[in-house]
Design an enzyme around this catalytic site. Structure first.
Site, mmCIF file in Angstrom:
data_model
loop_
_atom_site.group_PDB
_atom_site.id
_atom_site.type_symbol
_atom_site.label_atom_id
_atom_site.label_comp_id
_atom_site.label_asym_id
_atom_site.label_seq_id
_atom_site.Cartn_x
_atom_site.Cartn_y
_atom_site.Cartn_z
ATOM 1 N N GLU A 1 0.834 -1.207 0.000
ATOM 2 C CA GLU A 1 0.000 0.000 0.000
ATOM 3 C C GLU A 1 0.868 1.257 0.000
ATOM 4 O OE1 GLU A 1 -2.671 1.258 -0.496
ATOM 5 O OE2 GLU A 1 -4.414 0.288 0.391
ATOM 6 N N ASP A 2 0.317 2.337 -0.511
ATOM 7 C CA ASP A 2 1.016 3.613 -0.408
ATOM 8 C C ASP A 2 0.837 4.215 0.985
ATOM 9 O OD1 ASP A 2 -1.678 3.909 -0.983
ATOM 10 O OD2 ASP A 2 -1.430 5.664 -2.260
ATOM 11 N N ARG B 1 0.204 12.185 -8.651
ATOM 12 C CA ARG B 1 0.682 10.831 -8.352
ATOM 13 C C ARG B 1 2.109 10.636 -8.858
ATOM 14 N NH1 ARG B 1 -3.775 7.518 -6.742
ATOM 15 N NH2 ARG B 1 -5.741 7.944 -7.789
ATOM 16 N N ASP C 1 -4.206 5.345 6.329
ATOM 17 C CA ASP C 1 -4.722 6.596 6.888
ATOM 18 C C ASP C 1 -5.619 6.229 8.080
ATOM 19 O OD1 ASP C 1 -5.919 9.182 7.120
ATOM 20 O OD2 ASP C 1 -5.462 9.572 5.035
ATOM 21 N N PHE D 1 -2.739 16.374 4.702
ATOM 22 C CA PHE D 1 -3.055 15.883 3.363
ATOM 23 C C PHE D 1 -1.783 15.883 2.526
ATOM 24 C CE2 PHE D 1 -4.569 15.913 -0.957
ATOM 25 C CZ PHE D 1 -5.568 14.958 -0.890
HETATM 26 C C1 PRP Z 1 -5.962 5.398 -0.485
HETATM 27 C C2 PRP Z 1 -4.792 4.472 -0.191
HETATM 28 C C3 PRP Z 1 -5.410 3.400 0.657
HETATM 29 C C4 PRP Z 1 -6.524 4.138 1.380
HETATM 30 C C5 PRP Z 1 -6.077 4.434 2.766
HETATM 31 O O1 PRP Z 1 -6.650 4.922 -1.595
HETATM 32 O O2 PRP Z 1 -4.220 3.951 -1.365
HETATM 33 O O3 PRP Z 1 -5.943 2.347 -0.118
HETATM 34 O O4 PRP Z 1 -6.773 5.366 0.687
HETATM 35 O O5 PRP Z 1 -7.074 5.116 3.471
HETATM 36 P P1 PRP Z 1 -7.694 4.533 4.828
HETATM 37 O O6 PRP Z 1 -6.586 3.991 5.665
HETATM 38 O O7 PRP Z 1 -8.312 5.769 5.467
HETATM 39 O O8 PRP Z 1 -8.721 3.507 4.499
HETATM 40 P P2 PRP Z 1 -7.771 5.767 -2.350
HETATM 41 O O9 PRP Z 1 -9.127 5.296 -1.875
HETATM 42 O O10 PRP Z 1 -7.484 7.238 -2.217
HETATM 43 O O11 PRP Z 1 -7.609 5.282 -3.853
HETATM 44 P P3 PRP Z 1 -6.327 5.415 -4.810
HETATM 45 O O12 PRP Z 1 -5.306 4.419 -4.289
HETATM 46 O O13 PRP Z 1 -6.833 5.055 -6.163
HETATM 47 O O14 PRP Z 1 -5.811 6.832 -4.734
#
Ligand code: PRP
Length: 178
Positions: free
Chosen positions: A98-99, A164, A102, A151
Site C-alpha cells: 500500500e502507499d 501521483r 490513513d 493531506f
Molecule cells: C488510499 C490508499 C489506501 C486508502 C487508505 O486509496 O491507497 O488504499 O486510501 O485510506 P484509509 O486507511 O483511510 O482507508 P484511495 O481510496 O485514495 O484510492 P487510490 O489508491 O486510487 O488513490
C-alpha cells in the site's frame, strides 16, 4: 509542479533508501515461503514498482481495485471490489503493498477479505502511515515512514487524480485546494 507544493515530507532519496531496506527485510522474512505481492490500485503502483525491483530475487504480483462506499467519504470501511485478484491465494503468503494507511479502514477490510480465502498468511507493507488518523488498529508489519495527519500527495498519492507522478511525498500549497 513545484509551485503547487508546500513542503517535502519524504524525499525521493529517502523513499528509495527505505524501500531498499524493507525489500531486504521482506526477502529475508519470506525465505521458504510462497510470497505473493498484492497491490491495491491505484496509489500502490509506484511503491510496488520500486519495492519489487529492490527485492534480491523474483516474486509474483497481483492487483486489486476497490471502491469505498456507503458514507460518502472515501474511507467508510464499506468496500466494493472493482477488480479482484487473478490468483488463487489459498496457502500463499500474501503481502499487501500500500502507499498509505490513513484511517486503516480500507486495509482492515482487505486483510479480513484475503484472510477468509485461506491464505497461509496476510501481512502489510505500507510506505506511509498516519498514526494520528487511525480509526482502527491494523497490524502493518513493514512501515516506510510515519507522517503527521496532513493531506499529502506524490509517489502514488493524488489530489483529484493529479500529483501521483511526483517523485517525493509532499504537502500541497493552500492555493491548490482553496
Ligand atoms: C488510499 C490508499 C489506501 C486508502 C487508505 O486509496 O491507497 O488504499 O486510501 O485510506 P484509509 O486507511 O483511510 O482507508 P484511495 O481510496 O485514495 O484510492 P487510490 O489508491 O486510487 O488513490
Amino acid at each position: 509542479m513545484g509551485a503547487d507544493l508546500q513542503e517535502v515530507l519524504v524525499s525521493e532519496e529517502a523513499i528509495h533508501a527505505r524501500l531498499g531496506e524493507l525489500a531486504r527485510e521482506i526477502w529475508r522474512d519470506y525465505q521458504g515461503k510462497d510470497l505473493l505481492l498484492v497491490g491495491v490500485l491505484k496509489g500502490a503502483v509506484l511503491v510496488m514498482a520500486d519495492l519489487m525491483r529492490a527485492l534480491p530475487g523474483s516474486a509474483p504480483m497481483d492487483w486489486m481495485a476497490i471502491s469505498s462506499y456507503g458514507s460518502g467519504t472515501k474511507s467508510s470501511g464499506v468496500v466494493r471490489i472493482l477488480k479482484d485478484l487473478d490468483t488463487d491465494i489459498t496457502a500463499k503468503d500474501v503481502l499487501i503493498v500500500e502507499d498509505i494507511v490513513d484511517s486503516g479502514l480500507t486495509l482492515s477490510w482487505i486483510m479480513a477479505n484475503l484472510a477468509s480465502r485461506r491464505a497461509a498468511s496476510v501481512q502489510v507493507c505500507a510506505l506511509l502511515r498516519k498514526p494520528d488518523a487511525a480509526k482502527v488498529e491494523v497490524p502493518v508489519r513493514y512501515v516506510g515512514f510515519e507522517i503527521p495527519n496532513e493531506f499529502v500527495v506524490g509517489y502514488g498519492l493524488d489530489y483529484g487524480e493529479h500529483y501521483r507522478n511526483l517523485r517525493c511525498v509532499a504537502t500541497l500549497a493552500p492555493h491548490v485546494y482553496r
